[in-house]
Design a protein around this motif. Structure first.
Motif, mmCIF file in Angstrom:
data_model
loop_
_atom_site.group_PDB
_atom_site.id
_atom_site.type_symbol
_atom_site.label_atom_id
_atom_site.label_comp_id
_atom_site.label_asym_id
_atom_site.label_seq_id
_atom_site.Cartn_x
_atom_site.Cartn_y
_atom_site.Cartn_z
ATOM 1 N N THR A 36 0.153 2.750 -1.576
ATOM 2 C CA THR A 36 1.308 3.634 -1.821
ATOM 3 C C THR A 36 1.594 4.337 -0.539
ATOM 4 O O THR A 36 0.839 4.447 0.571
ATOM 5 N N ASP A 37 2.755 5.073 -0.716
ATOM 6 C CA ASP A 37 3.085 5.852 0.525
ATOM 7 C C ASP A 37 2.346 7.088 0.524
ATOM 8 O O ASP A 37 3.116 8.349 0.567
ATOM 9 N N GLY A 38 0.966 7.374 0.153
ATOM 10 C CA GLY A 38 0.399 8.564 0.066
ATOM 11 C C GLY A 38 0.284 9.272 -1.084
ATOM 12 O O GLY A 38 0.407 10.497 -1.056
ATOM 13 N N ILE A 39 0.704 8.905 -2.191
ATOM 14 C CA ILE A 39 0.753 9.258 -3.556
ATOM 15 C C ILE A 39 -0.516 9.985 -3.849
ATOM 16 O O ILE A 39 -1.756 9.146 -3.718
ATOM 17 N N ARG A 40 -0.714 11.123 -4.131
ATOM 18 C CA ARG A 40 -1.720 11.849 -4.429
ATOM 19 C C ARG A 40 -2.567 11.250 -5.502
ATOM 20 O O ARG A 40 -2.078 11.214 -6.678
ATOM 21 N N ALA A 41 -3.846 11.011 -5.145
ATOM 22 C CA ALA A 41 -4.953 10.523 -6.354
ATOM 23 C C ALA A 41 -5.719 11.651 -6.944
ATOM 24 O O ALA A 41 -6.801 12.073 -6.692
#
Length: 100
Positions: A36-41
């Motif tokens: 993803t483009d840095g989606i927070r986990a």
């Protein structure tokens, strides 16, 4: 310096680890959703935090997905390596739980 040297390879080894950063002994391990483009986990970060707590390691999670470590300045190298091992084991379990 030693801690960052241990953490940097995690970016390539573990899909959840999006970034590692630090200044002195203040360290951050950012967990992001793979591909993803840095989606927070956020769920994975919470999972890792509780896995570590069960093994006696406490730290805070910032911004919902950054494992924020600030060990005491008197920590020994062995203690630091043990803490990083606990975190790494929890990240391995989180990768399995969330992505396999």
């Amino acid at each position: 310096q030693l801690a960052l040297e241990q953490l940097r390879p995690w970016i390539q080894q573990y899909p959840l680890v999006g970034d590692v950063r630090g200044l002195g002994l203040c360290l951050g391990i950012e967990l992001t959703e793979p591909d993803t483009d840095g989606i927070r986990a956020k769920d994975a970060a919470e999972f890792v935090m509780y896995e570590c707590l069960e093994r006696g390691l406490s730290f805070k999670v910032s911004m919902g997905n950054v494992l924020t470590l600030s060990p005491p300045l008197v920590i020994t190298e062995d203690e630091l390596m043990r803490a990083l091992d606990i975190i790494e084991q929890a990240i391995v379990r989180a990768n399995r739980k969330h992505f396999e």
